[in-house]
Scaffold this motif. Structure first.
Motif, PDB file in Angstrom:
ATOM      1  N   ASP A  32       0.879  -1.169   0.136  1.00  0.00           N
ATOM      2  CA  ASP A  32      -0.100   0.012  -0.143  1.00  0.00           C
ATOM      3  C   ASP A  32       0.947   1.239   0.046  1.00  0.00           C
ATOM      4  OD1 ASP A  32      -1.997   1.752   0.260  1.00  0.00           O
ATOM      5  OD2 ASP A  32      -2.298   1.497   2.606  1.00  0.00           O
ATOM      6  N   THR A  33       1.359   1.587  -1.171  1.00  0.00           N
ATOM      7  CA  THR A  33       2.375   2.682  -1.241  1.00  0.00           C
ATOM      8  C   THR A  33       2.166   3.348  -2.805  1.00  0.00           C
ATOM      9  OG1 THR A  33       4.650   3.569  -0.904  1.00  0.00           O
ATOM     10  CG2 THR A  33       4.377   1.448  -2.068  1.00  0.00           C
ATOM     11  N   SER A  34       3.173   4.122  -2.934  1.00  0.00           N
ATOM     12  CA  SER A  34       2.939   4.936  -4.395  1.00  0.00           C
ATOM     13  C   SER A  34       4.286   5.409  -4.600  1.00  0.00           C
ATOM     14  CB  SER A  34       1.995   6.055  -4.254  1.00  0.00           C
ATOM     15  OG  SER A  34       2.424   7.171  -3.492  1.00  0.00           O
ATOM     16  N   TRP A  37       4.862   8.680  -3.145  1.00  0.00           N
ATOM     17  CA  TRP A  37       5.361   8.767  -1.795  1.00  0.00           C
ATOM     18  C   TRP A  37       6.634   8.431  -1.716  1.00  0.00           C
ATOM     19  CZ3 TRP A  37       7.719   6.223   2.192  1.00  0.00           C
ATOM     20  CH2 TRP A  37       7.603   6.839   3.293  1.00  0.00           C
ATOM     21  N   ARG A  41       9.534  11.090  -0.452  1.00  0.00           N
ATOM     22  CA  ARG A  41      10.017  10.886   1.165  1.00  0.00           C
ATOM     23  C   ARG A  41      11.253  10.579   1.285  1.00  0.00           C
ATOM     24  NH1 ARG A  41       7.457  14.494   3.067  1.00  0.00           N
ATOM     25  NH2 ARG A  41       8.289  13.853   5.110  1.00  0.00           N
ATOM     26  N   THR A 157       6.452   0.697   5.871  1.00  0.00           N
ATOM     27  CA  THR A 157       7.376   1.845   6.328  1.00  0.00           C
ATOM     28  C   THR A 157       8.837   1.444   6.097  1.00  0.00           C
ATOM     29  OG1 THR A 157       7.344   1.110   8.543  1.00  0.00           O
ATOM     30  CG2 THR A 157       5.593   2.317   8.017  1.00  0.00           C
ATOM     31  N   LEU A 196      16.353   0.700  15.443  1.00  0.00           N
ATOM     32  CA  LEU A 196      16.633   0.062  14.139  1.00  0.00           C
ATOM     33  C   LEU A 196      17.150  -1.438  14.526  1.00  0.00           C
ATOM     34  CD1 LEU A 196      16.609  -0.560  11.161  1.00  0.00           C
ATOM     35  CD2 LEU A 196      18.528   1.092  11.068  1.00  0.00           C
ATOM     36  N   GLY A 223      11.789   4.990  11.871  1.00  0.00           N
ATOM     37  CA  GLY A 223      12.499   5.936  10.753  1.00  0.00           C
ATOM     38  C   GLY A 223      12.421   7.602  11.220  1.00  0.00           C
ATOM     39  N   PHE A 227      16.087   9.275  11.538  1.00  0.00           N
ATOM     40  CA  PHE A 227      16.329  10.554  10.719  1.00  0.00           C
ATOM     41  C   PHE A 227      17.065  11.680  11.375  1.00  0.00           C
ATOM     42  CE2 PHE A 227      15.111  14.232   8.081  1.00  0.00           C
ATOM     43  CZ  PHE A 227      15.048  13.802   6.794  1.00  0.00           C
ATOM     44  N   ASN A 261      18.503   8.170   2.486  1.00  0.00           N
ATOM     45  CA  ASN A 261      17.356   9.111   2.150  1.00  0.00           C
ATOM     46  C   ASN A 261      17.978  10.392   1.464  1.00  0.00           C
ATOM     47  OD1 ASN A 261      15.206  10.994   2.473  1.00  0.00           O
ATOM     48  ND2 ASN A 261      14.283   9.848   3.752  1.00  0.00           N
ATOM     49  N   ASN A 288      18.689   1.985  -0.195  1.00  0.00           N
ATOM     50  CA  ASN A 288      19.313   1.803   0.917  1.00  0.00           C
ATOM     51  C   ASN A 288      19.901   0.390   1.007  1.00  0.00           C
ATOM     52  OD1 ASN A 288      20.678   1.612   3.438  1.00  0.00           O
ATOM     53  ND2 ASN A 288      19.053   2.524   4.561  1.00  0.00           N
ATOM     54  N   PHE A 318      25.800   5.990   8.835  1.00  0.00           N
ATOM     55  CA  PHE A 318      25.223   6.234  10.225  1.00  0.00           C
ATOM     56  C   PHE A 318      24.340   4.930   9.945  1.00  0.00           C
ATOM     57  CE2 PHE A 318      20.888   7.177   9.053  1.00  0.00           C
ATOM     58  CZ  PHE A 318      21.005   7.815   7.985  1.00  0.00           C
TER      59      PHE A 318
HETATM   60  O1  UT7 Z   1      20.316   3.120   6.772  1.00  0.00           O
HETATM   61  C1  UT7 Z   1      20.110   3.781   8.127  1.00  0.00           C
HETATM   62  C2  UT7 Z   1      18.958   3.961   8.766  1.00  0.00           C
HETATM   63  N1  UT7 Z   1      17.683   4.311   8.178  1.00  0.00           N
HETATM   64  C3  UT7 Z   1      17.198   5.511   7.702  1.00  0.00           C
HETATM   65  O2  UT7 Z   1      17.825   6.199   7.778  1.00  0.00           O
HETATM   66  C4  UT7 Z   1      15.992   5.898   7.687  1.00  0.00           C
HETATM   67  C5  UT7 Z   1      15.698   7.428   8.313  1.00  0.00           C
HETATM   68  N2  UT7 Z   1      14.316   7.551   8.173  1.00  0.00           N
HETATM   69  C6  UT7 Z   1      13.715   8.073   6.948  1.00  0.00           C
HETATM   70  O3  UT7 Z   1      14.305   8.038   6.034  1.00  0.00           O
HETATM   71  C7  UT7 Z   1      12.286   8.601   6.851  1.00  0.00           C
HETATM   72  O4  UT7 Z   1      11.720   8.735   8.418  1.00  0.00           O
HETATM   73  C8  UT7 Z   1      11.327   7.362   6.471  1.00  0.00           C
HETATM   74  C9  UT7 Z   1      11.537   7.425   4.915  1.00  0.00           C
HETATM   75  C10 UT7 Z   1      11.431   6.145   6.897  1.00  0.00           C
HETATM   76  C11 UT7 Z   1       9.846   7.957   6.627  1.00  0.00           C
HETATM   77  O5  UT7 Z   1       9.695   9.467   6.114  1.00  0.00           O
HETATM   78  P1  UT7 Z   1       8.858  10.420   7.017  1.00  0.00           P
HETATM   79  O6  UT7 Z   1       8.843  11.431   6.322  1.00  0.00           O
HETATM   80  O7  UT7 Z   1       9.520  10.387   8.365  1.00  0.00           O
HETATM   81  O8  UT7 Z   1       7.365   9.866   7.224  1.00  0.00           O
HETATM   82  P2  UT7 Z   1       6.672   9.332   8.367  1.00  0.00           P
HETATM   83  O9  UT7 Z   1       7.260   8.043   8.937  1.00  0.00           O
HETATM   84  O10 UT7 Z   1       6.574  10.351   9.333  1.00  0.00           O
HETATM   85  O11 UT7 Z   1       5.185   8.922   7.760  1.00  0.00           O
HETATM   86  C12 UT7 Z   1       4.543   9.983   7.163  1.00  0.00           C
HETATM   87  C13 UT7 Z   1       3.254   9.246   6.681  1.00  0.00           C
HETATM   88  C14 UT7 Z   1       2.565   8.327   7.736  1.00  0.00           C
HETATM   89  O12 UT7 Z   1       1.200   8.431   7.576  1.00  0.00           O
HETATM   90  P3  UT7 Z   1       0.285   9.349   8.709  1.00  0.00           P
HETATM   91  O13 UT7 Z   1       0.688   8.785   9.915  1.00  0.00           O
HETATM   92  O14 UT7 Z   1       0.602  10.703   8.686  1.00  0.00           O
HETATM   93  O15 UT7 Z   1      -0.974   9.157   8.213  1.00  0.00           O
HETATM   94  C15 UT7 Z   1       2.904   6.802   7.299  1.00  0.00           C
HETATM   95  O16 UT7 Z   1       1.945   5.897   7.575  1.00  0.00           O
HETATM   96  O17 UT7 Z   1       3.500   8.365   5.499  1.00  0.00           O
HETATM   97  C16 UT7 Z   1       3.003   7.009   5.809  1.00  0.00           C
HETATM   98  N3  UT7 Z   1       3.922   6.096   5.280  1.00  0.00           N
HETATM   99  C17 UT7 Z   1       3.525   5.805   3.604  1.00  0.00           C
HETATM  100  N4  UT7 Z   1       2.558   6.245   2.835  1.00  0.00           N
HETATM  101  C18 UT7 Z   1       3.056   5.372   1.742  1.00  0.00           C
HETATM  102  C19 UT7 Z   1       4.827   5.257   5.640  1.00  0.00           C
HETATM  103  N5  UT7 Z   1       5.314   4.633   4.684  1.00  0.00           N
HETATM  104  C20 UT7 Z   1       4.675   4.940   3.492  1.00  0.00           C
HETATM  105  C21 UT7 Z   1       4.845   4.230   2.447  1.00  0.00           C
HETATM  106  N6  UT7 Z   1       3.751   4.830   1.379  1.00  0.00           N
HETATM  107  N7  UT7 Z   1       5.773   3.421   1.988  1.00  0.00           N
END
Ligand code: UT7
Length: 332
Positions: A32-34, A37, A41, A157, A196, A223, A227, A261, A288, A318
């Motif tokens: 369930d993604t696009s 997104w 993101r 996620t 993580l 995440g 971040f 990211n 990644n 990191f």
């Molecule tokens: O390799 C080292 C370790 N990892 C990282 O460096 C990851 C670091 N973190 C990130 O890159 C970002 O935090 C993410 C890409 C994982 C997420 O981005 P975000 O801007 O922090 O999004 P979020 O977790 O705040 O989610 C925003 C919304 C949520 O919906 P609601 O609660 O606002 O309604 C999520 O449920 O996006 C939703 N969401 C998705 N929607 C569509 C989360 N994953 C997805 C998805 N497709 N795949």
């Protein structure tokens, strides 16, 4: 007696990614993604995914053979293999032992390092120190991951963010001072391991029907928290290292950040005050790949002419642990 040496140099670089490419659109048919997104993101458009019968050691072996060909060394010339991975073929024996057999090296030293996405830099520093202090002639330093084997495909996620691949360097010795691996800073903070992690499958929580039913054998990530830490620490450790060795950011030809990211990389660029075009960015095509991310990018930087002999390359990472760090290399 240990033989000290003037410099430990990068003699060869190689990378390998599996042939199969999975686009965001393809993923969005089962998750369930696009595309919109994922791209906005994270900056990811597609990732390479290993075949079911390809293990991390197979990816590592291909990258190692490419690096050895580039360095013009044969299996008999290698006497140390370090594999950085968080997705080993199995808990034991080490993936490095499997690579030793697959490349046809002798009964040399081989072991794995677990420092998640910072693993390649930890392995590079370990190998460099071992070469500097010991009788080893050449070391294979490999970052290799089959991250898709750790994914919960019901968890949107995380499953859209990672990909598979491997990168490797051959380290050797040189009498010329001030070249090769100049220095590294490595850091760790284990206060919040569950930012993580994989909850089950280790000694703390061995595999059971319950852990399988609860999806505890998959990567779990907070995440948002990771971040924040990444934005704060990756640029800082890179600048701290340059300060430590007395090299100015403008003297560095290419910055290779861990590809987690695009927004994290952009904030690192802003913090460091370095032009974006000095950064190697390939997250759009690979996602990644954890410990493989930096050596895959290093191979691309060299192959495309973004870096050449005599250039400084600064790598920063990191990841889980938390771990982070930076290494400065002058290519020969
Ligand atoms: O390799 C080292 C370790 N990892 C990282 O460096 C990851 C670091 N973190 C990130 O890159 C970002 O935090 C993410 C890409 C994982 C997420 O981005 P975000 O801007 O922090 O999004 P979020 O977790 O705040 O989610 C925003 C919304 C949520 O919906 P609601 O609660 O606002 O309604 C999520 O449920 O996006 C939703 N969401 C998705 N929607 C569509 C989360 N994953 C997805 C998805 N497709 N795949």
């Amino acid at each position: 007696m240990p033989a000290d040496t003037a410099s430990v140099i990068v003699k060869g670089i190689g990378a390998y990614v599996p042939a199969r490419i999975v686009t965001n659109d393809e993923l969005s048919k089962t998750v369930d993604t696009s595309d919109e997104w994922i791209r906005t993101r994270s900056g990811i458009s597609e990732r390479h995914v290993a075949d079911p019968d390809q293990a991390t050691s197979d990816l590592a072996t291909q990258a190692a053979l490419a690096a050895m060909a580039d360095a013009n060394v044969s299996p008999e010339d290698i006497d140390l293999i370090i594999v950085a991975t968080m997705s080993p073929d199995m808990a034991f024996p080490s993936t490095a032992c499997l690579v030793q057999s697959k490349i046809g090296a002798g009964c040399i030293a081989a072991f794995d390092i677990t420092a998640a996405c910072s693993g390649f830099l930890y392995a590079l520093e370990t190998g460099t120190r071992m070469l500097k202090a010991g009788d080893y002639r050449h070391a294979l330093i490999i970052g290799a991951e089959k991250m898709t084997s750790l994914m919960d495909w019901d968890d949107r996620t995380t499953c859209v963010l990672f990909g598979d691949g491997a990168g490797a360097v051959v380290l050797g010795k040189s009498d010329e001072p001030g070249t090769g691996v100049i220095d590294s800073i490595l850091r760790a903070d284990g206060e919040r391991p569950s930012l993580l992690y994989m909850p089950a499958g280790g000694s703390a929580r061995p595999a059971s029907a319950e852990t399988v039913a609860n999806h505890e054998h998959f990567l779990k990530m907070n995440g948002k928290e990771i971040f924040k830490v990444a934005v704060r620490d990756m640029g800082k450790v890179a600048l701290d290292l340059l300060d430590k060795v007395g090299v100015k950011p403008e003297e560095v030809a290419c910055f290779i950040p861990h590809q987690a990211n695009i927004r994290i990389i952009e904030s690192m660029v802003a913090r460091m005050g370095v032009p974006m075009d000095k950064f190697l960015i390939n997250i759009d095509r690979f996602g990644n790949t954890s410990a493989a991310s930096i050596p895959i990018a290093l191979e691309e930087a060299r192959r495309t002419g973004k870096v050449k002999s005599g250039d400084y390359v600064l790598m920063a990472a990191f990841g889980a642990g938390l771990t982070w760090g930076a290494s400065l290399v002058k290519l020969t």
